[in-house]
Design a protein around this motif. Structure first.
Motif, PDB file in Angstrom:
ATOM      1  N   THR A   1      26.037  57.222  97.114  1.00  0.00           N
ATOM      2  CA  THR A   1      27.543  57.504  97.792  1.00  0.00           C
ATOM      3  C   THR A   1      28.571  56.574  97.008  1.00  0.00           C
ATOM      4  N   LEU A   2      28.320  55.264  96.814  1.00  0.00           N
ATOM      5  CA  LEU A   2      29.186  54.374  96.195  1.00  0.00           C
ATOM      6  C   LEU A   2      29.710  55.187  94.807  1.00  0.00           C
TER       7      LEU A   2
ATOM      8  N   PRO B   1      31.774  52.951 105.072  1.00  0.00           N
ATOM      9  CA  PRO B   1      30.607  52.817 105.755  1.00  0.00           C
ATOM     10  C   PRO B   1      29.154  53.674 105.720  1.00  0.00           C
ATOM     11  N   THR B   2      29.481  55.081 105.127  1.00  0.00           N
ATOM     12  CA  THR B   2      28.574  55.780 105.003  1.00  0.00           C
ATOM     13  C   THR B   2      27.343  55.251 103.925  1.00  0.00           C
TER      14      THR B   2
ATOM     15  N   ASP C   1      25.203  53.199 105.835  1.00  0.00           N
ATOM     16  CA  ASP C   1      24.351  53.965 106.946  1.00  0.00           C
ATOM     17  C   ASP C   1      23.490  54.689 106.225  1.00  0.00           C
ATOM     18  N   VAL C   2      23.540  55.201 104.892  1.00  0.00           N
ATOM     19  CA  VAL C   2      22.677  56.027 104.449  1.00  0.00           C
ATOM     20  C   VAL C   2      21.389  55.086 103.504  1.00  0.00           C
ATOM     21  N   ALA C   3      21.817  53.900 103.315  1.00  0.00           N
ATOM     22  CA  ALA C   3      20.952  53.026 102.738  1.00  0.00           C
ATOM     23  C   ALA C   3      19.931  52.468 103.617  1.00  0.00           C
TER      24      ALA C   3
ATOM     25  N   SER D   1      28.553  51.444 112.514  1.00  0.00           N
ATOM     26  CA  SER D   1      27.866  52.706 112.671  1.00  0.00           C
ATOM     27  C   SER D   1      26.505  52.996 112.414  1.00  0.00           C
ATOM     28  N   ALA D   2      25.979  51.897 111.598  1.00  0.00           N
ATOM     29  CA  ALA D   2      24.332  51.811 111.631  1.00  0.00           C
ATOM     30  C   ALA D   2      23.809  51.380 112.640  1.00  0.00           C
ATOM     31  N   LEU D   3      24.386  50.764 113.597  1.00  0.00           N
ATOM     32  CA  LEU D   3      23.656  49.970 114.619  1.00  0.00           C
ATOM     33  C   LEU D   3      22.635  50.977 115.650  1.00  0.00           C
ATOM     34  N   ALA D   4      22.991  52.297 115.628  1.00  0.00           N
ATOM     35  CA  ALA D   4      22.313  53.055 116.488  1.00  0.00           C
ATOM     36  C   ALA D   4      21.007  53.408 116.054  1.00  0.00           C
ATOM     37  N   SER D   5      20.975  53.488 114.539  1.00  0.00           N
ATOM     38  CA  SER D   5      19.829  53.872 114.013  1.00  0.00           C
ATOM     39  C   SER D   5      18.838  52.610 113.914  1.00  0.00           C
ATOM     40  N   LEU D   6      19.399  51.428 113.629  1.00  0.00           N
ATOM     41  CA  LEU D   6      18.670  50.300 113.988  1.00  0.00           C
ATOM     42  C   LEU D   6      18.021  50.097 115.355  1.00  0.00           C
ATOM     43  N   ARG D   7      18.837  50.359 116.421  1.00  0.00           N
ATOM     44  CA  ARG D   7      18.404  50.326 117.743  1.00  0.00           C
ATOM     45  C   ARG D   7      17.121  51.102 117.905  1.00  0.00           C
TER      46      ARG D   7
END
Length: 446
Positions: free
Chosen positions: A192-193, A213-214, A217-219, A243-249
């Motif tokens: 992504t970078l 942010p992606t 999120d991807v990593a 935006s990564a918080l939902a997947s971590l939750r």
């Protein structure tokens, strides 16, 4: 209530709330905690705190780049632990990179411990490193007592600490899962970078766009997937993308052993207030906009973010490219070890949080994640590591007056509330003239 040291505190943070207390210390540990009216007057040393002071446990900062040996001109164990003590941090865990050699072998760990031992003014532990050529060294480092292993999924910024590709990351977590070790991850996706426009020039918005942010999120999705696959223990460092918080939750709800930290600079600074050319604010991942910051705070309040650490990553002034102000060339890192507590408290109180919250985020939860259950709390049996904090005292950050080796920080000239007045380690007050009295810690040590 008898002891080598007795502290009478009209205000103290104990068991997650503020209350008055008498804390008795013997042999460097807390042996009793009682009410103020139970104080017997006995004790070889009696300390009475003022009404505007609060007794806190010493903070535990699990993300500090000390850089010695090899890049001691950036920082070092003497300056770093002086700064830590002045900022109320009584335990740090040193990152394996930016020093030379990196802590990727037992010999490198031995060198670092030998260099650190005569200098440290607070307790210091060490992370090991997981890099492509040394995945076979993880078990030996684990047995030598490192607190876990740090890896990158994108360029680390220093050539001697290369990132892991997808297969190497899976190999590393398979091995750390077997060992029961914690794998901590700089989670930005290299692909992504690479697809983004590289940072160049003075415009902060261009730098921000270069690390979207992606990338986080991807990593982070990759970290979660491999944690699930291996049954390992993982931790995401310095989260900046809310935006990564939902997947971590969702991962935690699934029962996966994955945690995440953020940092004061993501929670108290925002992109809207960073001027073009202000390379003191460059860090990776970057400081994002205010709306993202609000979402990070919501995640912290909901315990979706587990704790807050400094990610103290100092450098010399020339590496920040102040003359050119070029975000593509400047070193990415923020020196904040000494100011993390007041910076975090200043932001937290504005959002309705309490000192008990800050203690949980910066002392108790950090200590627990690395197995230092005798630190980060005022409790019988815990180490007598204390901070006397004046939460209403206001001050402006003068970087030349900090103990950091170089007067370079994004916190320069910031107006903060809350001042550390005293720091105690193992029941002994640390002063500017104190001899180094810190200990080198190993995983599982009591």
């Amino acid at each position: 209530m008898e002891g080598d040291l007795v502290i009478r505190a009209p205000r103290a943070i104990i068991d997650g709330r503020e209350q008055s207390a008498v804390v008795s210390v013997r042999g460097g540990r807390i042996v009793a905690i009682g009410a103020l009216d139970t104080f017997s007057g006995k004790g070889s040393q009696i300390v009475d705190l003022a009404d505007d002071e609060v007794l806190l446990p010493g903070l535990v900062d699990t993300h500090v780049h000390v850089n010695e040996p090899g890049r001691t001109e950036w920082e070092g164990f003497d300056s770093a632990t002086r700064a830590a003590a002045a900022g109320g941090v009584t335990t740090i865990i040193d990152m394996p990179l930016n020093s030379i050699p990196s802590t990727v072998t037992v010999d490198a760990l031995r060198i670092k411990r030998e260099v650190a031992a005569p200098q440290v003014r607070v307790d210091v532990g060490f992370w090991g490193g997981a890099v492509p050529d040394h995945l076979g060294d993880l078990e030996a480092l684990h047995e030598a007592g490192v607190f876990g292993f740090k890896c990158f999924l994108a360029d680390s910024g220093v050539e001697e600490f290369p990132p892991l590709d997808a297969d190497q990351f899976r190999t590393a977590m398979t091995e750390t899962a077997r060992l029961g070790a914690l794998l901590i991850v700089h989670a930005e996706d290299a692909g992504t970078l690479a697809a983004a426009t590289p940072a160049s020039g003075r415009v902060y918005g261009d730098f921000l766009a270069s690390r979207p942010p992606t990338a986080e999120d991807v990593a982070i999705a990759q970290v979660i997937d491999v944690t699930r696959e291996t049954g390992g223990r993982s931790h995401v460092v310095h989260l900046s993308s809310a935006s990564a918080l939902a997947s971590l939750r969702a991962a935690r709800a699934e029962g996966l052993d994955v945690t995440v930290e953020s940092c004061p600079h993501y929670l108290a600074l925002d992109a809207e207030h960073i001027a073009d050319g202000a390379t003191s604010f460059k860090c990776c991942p970057p400081i994002r906009d205010h709306a993202n910051q609000d979402a990070l705070w919501a995640g912290l309040a909901a315990s979706d973010i587990d704790f807050v650490v400094s990610d103290h990553s100092p450098s010399t002034a020339d590496l920040k490219q102040f003359d050119a102000g070029d975000f593509g060339l400047a070193w990415g890192g923020i020196a904040s070890l000494q100011v993390g507590l007041p910076a975090m408290w200043s932001a937290a109180r504005e959002r309705g949080h309490t000192l008990a919250d800050v203690v949980r985020w910066m002392a108790t939860a950090t200590a627990d994640r690395v197995g230092l259950h005798h630190k980060g709390r005022l409790a019988v049996g815990a180490d007598a590591d204390f901070v006397v904090f004046a939460p209403d005292e206001e001050w402006d950050v003068d970087v030349s007056a900090l103990h950091h080796r170089n007067p370079v920080s994004a916190w320069a000239d910031h107006h903060l509330t809350g001042q550390v007045r005293q720091t105690w380690l193992h029941g002994i007050r640390i002063t500017n003239d104190s001899a180094p009295g810190g200990r080198l810690l190993t995983r599982g040590q009591r």
